[in-house]
Design a protein around this motif. Structure first.
Motif, short mmCIF file in Angstrom:
data_model
loop_
_atom_site.label_atom_id
_atom_site.label_comp_id
_atom_site.label_asym_id
_atom_site.label_seq_id
_atom_site.Cartn_x
_atom_site.Cartn_y
_atom_site.Cartn_z
N PRO A 11 -14.85 -35.86 -65.88
CA PRO A 11 -16.14 -35.55 -65.94
C PRO A 11 -17.01 -36.57 -65.44
CG PRO A 11 -15.49 -35.36 -68.09
CD PRO A 11 -14.38 -36.08 -67.28
N PHE A 12 -18.11 -36.42 -64.67
CA PHE A 12 -18.97 -37.20 -64.15
C PHE A 12 -19.34 -38.26 -65.03
CE2 PHE A 12 -21.73 -33.43 -63.56
CZ PHE A 12 -22.49 -33.62 -64.49
N ASP A 13 -19.74 -37.93 -66.39
CA ASP A 13 -20.50 -38.81 -67.30
C ASP A 13 -19.73 -39.84 -67.84
OD1 ASP A 13 -19.35 -36.62 -68.52
OD2 ASP A 13 -20.71 -36.12 -69.92
N ASP A 14 -18.15 -39.40 -67.99
CA ASP A 14 -17.22 -40.05 -68.82
C ASP A 14 -15.93 -40.00 -67.62
OD1 ASP A 14 -15.48 -42.09 -70.11
OD2 ASP A 14 -15.56 -40.67 -71.89
N PRO A 15 -15.89 -40.49 -66.58
CA PRO A 15 -14.75 -40.01 -65.67
C PRO A 15 -13.43 -40.43 -66.11
CG PRO A 15 -16.19 -41.46 -64.58
CD PRO A 15 -16.71 -41.53 -66.04
N ARG A 16 -12.47 -39.17 -66.09
CA ARG A 16 -11.30 -39.36 -66.59
C ARG A 16 -10.12 -39.18 -65.60
NH1 ARG A 16 -7.35 -38.04 -71.17
NH2 ARG A 16 -5.86 -38.67 -70.28
N TYR A 17 -10.54 -38.21 -64.70
CA TYR A 17 -9.49 -38.19 -63.65
C TYR A 17 -10.04 -38.20 -62.27
CZ TYR A 17 -6.56 -35.76 -66.91
OH TYR A 17 -5.70 -35.56 -68.12
N SER A 18 -9.50 -38.84 -61.36
CA SER A 18 -9.95 -38.84 -59.90
C SER A 18 -8.96 -38.06 -58.96
CB SER A 18 -10.11 -40.27 -59.48
OG SER A 18 -8.67 -40.70 -59.07
N ILE A 19 -9.27 -37.31 -58.01
CA ILE A 19 -8.57 -36.51 -57.34
C ILE A 19 -8.97 -36.56 -55.80
CG2 ILE A 19 -10.26 -34.46 -57.48
CD1 ILE A 19 -7.61 -32.85 -57.69
N ALA A 20 -7.61 -36.38 -54.84
CA ALA A 20 -7.83 -36.17 -53.68
C ALA A 20 -7.14 -35.08 -53.17
CB ALA A 20 -7.58 -37.72 -52.92
N VAL A 21 -7.80 -34.16 -52.38
CA VAL A 21 -7.24 -32.95 -51.80
C VAL A 21 -7.31 -33.21 -50.29
CG1 VAL A 21 -6.99 -30.49 -51.71
CG2 VAL A 21 -7.63 -31.70 -53.82
N ILE A 22 -6.39 -32.75 -49.65
CA ILE A 22 -6.25 -32.67 -48.25
C ILE A 22 -5.43 -31.35 -47.68
CG2 ILE A 22 -5.32 -33.67 -46.12
CD1 ILE A 22 -5.84 -36.37 -47.15
N VAL A 23 -6.28 -30.43 -47.21
CA VAL A 23 -5.71 -29.18 -46.64
C VAL A 23 -5.77 -29.53 -45.07
CG1 VAL A 23 -5.50 -26.69 -46.39
CG2 VAL A 23 -6.64 -28.16 -48.67
N GLU A 24 -4.60 -29.58 -44.70
CA GLU A 24 -4.17 -29.83 -43.23
C GLU A 24 -4.80 -28.69 -42.44
OE1 GLU A 24 -0.61 -30.92 -41.81
OE2 GLU A 24 -0.34 -32.62 -43.23
N ASN A 25 -5.82 -28.85 -41.30
CA ASN A 25 -6.28 -27.85 -40.32
C ASN A 25 -7.03 -26.67 -41.44
OD1 ASN A 25 -2.97 -27.98 -39.40
ND2 ASN A 25 -4.60 -28.84 -38.30
N GLY A 26 -7.58 -27.31 -42.64
CA GLY A 26 -8.33 -26.45 -43.77
C GLY A 26 -9.89 -26.44 -43.16
N GLU A 27 -10.38 -27.29 -42.30
CA GLU A 27 -11.70 -27.20 -41.78
C GLU A 27 -12.80 -27.79 -42.52
OE1 GLU A 27 -12.25 -24.70 -37.92
OE2 GLU A 27 -11.68 -23.39 -39.48
N SER A 28 -12.93 -27.11 -43.72
CA SER A 28 -14.16 -27.66 -44.46
C SER A 28 -13.76 -28.22 -45.83
CB SER A 28 -15.03 -26.45 -44.71
OG SER A 28 -15.78 -26.56 -45.60
N GLY A 29 -13.89 -29.36 -46.06
CA GLY A 29 -13.64 -29.96 -47.13
C GLY A 29 -14.20 -29.27 -48.23
N GLY A 30 -15.61 -29.05 -48.20
CA GLY A 30 -16.28 -28.48 -49.30
C GLY A 30 -16.04 -27.27 -49.93
#
Lengths: 358, 606
Positions: free
Chosen positions: B569-588
């Protein structure tokens, strides 16, 4: 036969050798006790029977057919090459089912009968012709044995034949010149006269490469002997035999198994027994009971005693790695019909020649 | 009695007799001499060399063989067994009791569905010829084992052999992390010899080839037991004399969360890509997924042809994208560069520029397109992050000093090992002059920074590294190296010097990316997850005009990669993440929702 002390010792030591031999054959095969008794009884019977037979037959009769027996023997050896069964790449056995015989073994005996018959005719007087004739017969008759191929038996046959001629009084000039020739010609004989198998045996004896199979046999034999130590591992406790590390353990290398079981003391006992037997047999044969013109009983008795003695020694030298491996049986130890029968006949002839002298 | 009585004089007779006596004595002396030599020889062999020869005999007879140890288990963080050695039964030929024709027949009948008389017979013949106890059938089931045991008397010459086989959790999400086992080869020997004390390659048939299996080979492999036995010369008879049991390999517990890892893999559906989560409490890795993948069990006993097929598969299922895949980070790198720009006063939170959708680089007279047609209008740093303005960051990047930029990358673990027990893993390249000289023969120049500044051009990162960068932002520049089983506990910090207020504002901007209606991650619908993050798109091909772009979109494999990095959670961060979808076009839209669901699963567990 009269049983004076020496004869008693002679018979006693022979009986012990036969007993020890039978026990060792049993320990190597260790099939069952029945097998031991069978071998023992066969050995004793062979010796007794043959001795009795030869006691009954006049030595003169045997000697009068000496050359016939010799020629017959050569014919049989040659026919074995054509019809005999092949074992380990050489044809030297006739299979009778219950017994397989190696006729070449008997040539030691028949050659002696032939020589004595021949020389007796000339009152054991050698001249150049007779010397060359007998040497020629000896060497030519060795050829069928050697081409079987059985270089070991052939070589021993020639050496023992020479010993007979030596005993009978052939001029020592021949022996000296043959020795010199033999040494000079040995490289040529080696290069042209031997098969690859025979060469490998000789090479292995001089080579220090332990991986050669011949050398391996010798090493395993020495391991068996050495493992016995002073007192031995005990009867039936040969591990080299149990785990099959010693090839030919029941024939040529049987003494190594004996040495492993009974140790140096056991070896000494056999050496003493054999030494006693050979010494007494030879000395008794040599003794002048009554000086006769016919020296054949002396020659035969002495010759056969020494044949047994040197056969024993050659095998002992072979198993302990002092000479190359040549398939030589150990008298009254090696499991094999022909050698048993052969040595029994020799014993018979020794005794009969002795009684002949009386 | 004597027929041939010759008439020699007694003297001559005496002479012959004495020659005979002399020569016989000579031969007797020779006999005694040789007997004495023999006695000496036996004395030498039996008493002097007796001990030595006896030792040789014991070497002849006594032999031993190693008992292969059971390899240690690998567990997930919540204790689910991911890999373990399971007992398997095989049938081997017994050299001591050679199989008879009859028992071969019975054998072939029992296992008629797996083999036949002729093939069993030829195996038996081969086995006896080479005096090896060959395996006839491997991995027989319980039922077959029972059948064999029942018919035991008719099957003389065959015996049951126990062995272990590595069994993995069949879910494909675990393959890349766990790695696989394979037959030892020279490169393995070269790899392990310096790493494992007293490594004896002769003892091992199979070793870890990749993943945890390789990294923790030493811990997992265990210690051999020994079976001592006496054997005969031909080796076909054995008597076991003593036995030392093996010691099982150590257990390795991973930081991988069993259910989150599986869920992450499922969420990727048929897409190629990767998800890496780092637990910021200790920088352990609860999720590391690379798609597509295979079940780790599938590589056991695979044929060369099948293996080639997997290697040639264009979707590269054997390639661990999470640790090995290098992707341009795109806009997802912007928050890191924001801290750099603030630290070096290249900008402030107040500075505003006008973004008309283009960046004009005066020095080279080049014009760079931005992704949004018409641009974002007046833009400050927060808006540039929330709406992902390229011209704003391009404008900053022309100010970057080369040496400081390289220092930032270096302090963020570019060009160095990221994880001790991720094997194999790729370093994100450290972009500096020597790197560029090596690859392009020139030093970095200003124009390069325009692309670098928006995470394009030469900039490449692995998903693991992107997740770590998200973690670095969440923990205000402080970090440790991520790990799967064992941490090296070293502390690092990035080379920026900004105040608490700056971190708060940056955090707020990343929250707004997800929660503000103009944020690129608004479509994530993160709800009460309290997710902060940054989307990104990585161009697969260099495009200079919009018309070209539409053309490129037609080909799925040329579409942009969708990237999302974030933390919660942004107030007390516990986990960071990275997601990559190849040819997925939109990160959001594409990568973001996957990140949301994975983090939700992890946070719900707490």
């Amino acid at each position: 036969m009269t049983f004076d002390l020496r004869t008693t010792i002679l018979v006693f030591s022979l009986a012990l050798i036969i007993l020890m031999g039978s026990l060792t054959v049993y320990s190597v095969t260790s099939i069952d006790v029945y097998y031991f008794f069978r071998f023992l009884l066969i050995s004793i019977f062979a010796v007794l029977l043959v001795t009795l037979i030869f006691n009954q037959i006049n030595l003169n009769r045997i000697l009068s057919v000496g050359w016939v027996l010799f020629v017959l023997n050569i014919i049989i050896v040659l026919s074995v090459e054509l019809f005999g069964s092949e074992i380990k790449g050489s044809k030297r056995w006739i299979d009778f089912g219950f017994l397989s015989l190696q006729p070449s073994e008997f040539m030691k005996i028949t050659f002696a009968l032939f020589v004595i018959q021949y020389l007796r005719f000339y009152s054991f007087q050698f001249n150049t012709f007779r010397s060359f004739f007998l040497l020629g017969v000896l060497f030519l008759s060795a050829i069928p044995i050697i081409i079987q191929p059985d270089l070991g038996t052939g070589l021993v046959y020639v050496l023992l034949g020479l010993m007979l001629l030596f005993i009978c009084g052939m001029n020592k000039f021949y022996f000296i010149s043959m020795a010199i020739f033999g040494i000079l010609l040995s490289p040529i004989i080696y290069s042209f006269g031997l098969t690859a198998y025979q060469k490998s045996r000789i090479i292995s004896w001089f080579s220090s490469d332990q991986t050669l199979s011949e050398k391996w046999n010798i090493l395993q034999s020495e391991i068996s002997i050495g493992s016995g130590g002073i007192f031995g591992e005990g009867f039936l406790n040969s591990k080299q035999n149990e785990f099959n590390f010693l090839p030919e353990a029941d024939t040529d290398f049987i003494f190594s198994i004996y040495a492993e079981q009974f140790g140096f003391l056991g070896v000494l006992i056999i050496f003493i027994l054999v030494g006693l037997f050979i010494l007494l047999a030879t000395i008794i044969s040599m003794e002048q009971k009554r000086l006769t013109d016919d020296l054949s009983p002396y020659f035969l008795g002495t010759y056969f005693s020494l044949v047994i003695g040197f056969s024993f020694l050659l095998n002992i030298l072979m198993v302990s790695g002092l000479i190359p491996v040549v398939g030589l049986p150990l008298p009254f130890f090696t499991k094999g019909g022909s050698s048993l029968l052969c040595f029994s006949i020799m014993i018979g002839l020794i005794f009969s020649s002795r009684s002949f002298l009386r | 009695m004597h027929i041939h009585q010759s008439s020699l004089s007694p003297k001559l007779k005496d002479n012959r007799y004495s020659i005979y006596r002399g020569r016989t004595r000579l031969l007797l002396a020779l006999f005694i001499l040789i007997l004495a030599v023999s006695t000496g020889r036996f004395f030498y062999l039996q008493i002097i060399k007796g001990g030595e020869l006896r030792d040789l005999r014991e070497q002849n007879i006594n032999d031993f063989e190693y008992i292969y140890p059971k390899r240690g288990r690998i567990l997930s963080s919540d204790g689910v067994v991911l890999a373990e050695d399971r007992k398997i039964y095989s049938i081997a030929i017994d050299l001591e009791q050679k199989p008879s024709e009859r028992s071969i027949e019975v054998f072939a009948n029992i296992f008629s569905d797996k083999t036949d008389f002729e093939s069993v017979k030829s195996k038996v013949e081969q086995s006896l010829k080479f005096r090896r106890s060959d395996i006839v059938l491997t991995k027989i089931g319980q039922e077959e084992l029972a059948k064999f045991l029942v018919r035991g008397e008719d099957l003389i010459g065959f015996s049951i052999v126990e062995d272990y086989e590595r069994q993995y959790d069949p879910h494909p999400s675990f393959f890349h992390v766990l790695g696989h086992m394979g037959y030892l080869n020279q490169s393995d020997i070269d790899h392990f010899s310096p790493k494992i004390d007293g490594y004896n390659p002769k003892l091992w048939r199979k070793v870890g080839k990749s993943g945890i299996e390789r990294v923790y080979e030493n811990e997992l492999q265990g210690k051999h037991g020994t079976k001592f036995f006496q054997r005969n010369a031909r080796g076909d008879r054995r008597v076991i004399t003593d036995q030392e049991p093996f010691s099982e390999g150590n257990e390795i517990r991973l930081s991988i969360d069993y259910s989150a890892q599986k869920l992450a893999y499922e969420l990727m559906q048929n897409n190629k890509g990767s998800i890496v989560v780092i637990d910021l409490k200790d920088f352990s890795i609860p999720v590391a997924v690379s798609t597509p993948s295979i079940s780790a069990n599938d590589l056991r006993g695979i044929s060369t042809a099948q293996y080639q097929e997997l290697l040639n598969d264009p979707s590269r299922p054997l390639f661990n994208r999470a640790f090995m895949g290098l992707y341009p980070p795109g806009s997802s790198i912007k928050p890191l560069f924001a801290t750099f720009a603030l630290s070096n006063a290249y900008t402030t939170w107040e500075e505003t520029i006008f973004d008309d959708g283009f960046f004009r680089f005066e020095e080279e007279q080049r014009v760079f397109n931005a992704w949004k047609e018409g641009g974002h209008g007046y833009t400050d740093l927060s808006k540039a992050l929330i709406e992902s303005s390229n011209p704003f960051f391009m404008n900053l990047s022309v100010k970057y000093e080369k040496s400081k930029f390289v220092e930032l990358l270096e302090s963020s673990s570019f060009g160095s090992k990221l994880c001790e027990d991720c094997y194999p893993h790729q370093y994100s390249p450290l972009i500096n002059d020597s790197w560029k000289r090596k690859n392009f023969g020139k030093d970095l120049f200003k124009g390069d920074f325009i692309n670098l500044g928006i995470g394009q051009g030469y900039m490449l990162t692995t998903p693991l590294h992107l997740s770590l960068i998200a973690g670095i932002l969440a923990s205000k520049g402080q970090y440790k190296l991520p790990y799967l089983a064992k941490s090296n506990s070293l502390e690092f910090s990035i080379n920026v010097d900004i105040g608490e207020a700056d971190w708060v504002k940056l955090n707020q901007a990343l929250i707004d990316v997800v929660y503000s209606s103009n944020g690129t991650g608004y479509r994530i619908n993160a709800g009460n997850l309290n997710l902060a993050g940054k989307s990104g798109t990585a161009q697969v091909v260099d495009i200079s005009s919009r018309e070209e772009y539409d053309e490129v979109r037609e080909n799925i494999n040329l579409r942009d990669h969708a990237i999302f990095i974030g933390y919660a959670p942004f107030d007390d961060p516990r986990y960071s993440i990275a997601v990559i979808v190849e040819n997925g076009e939109s990160g959001g839209r594409v990568a973001g929702p996957i990140a949301r669901d994975v983090l939700k699963e992890l946070l719900d567990d707490i």
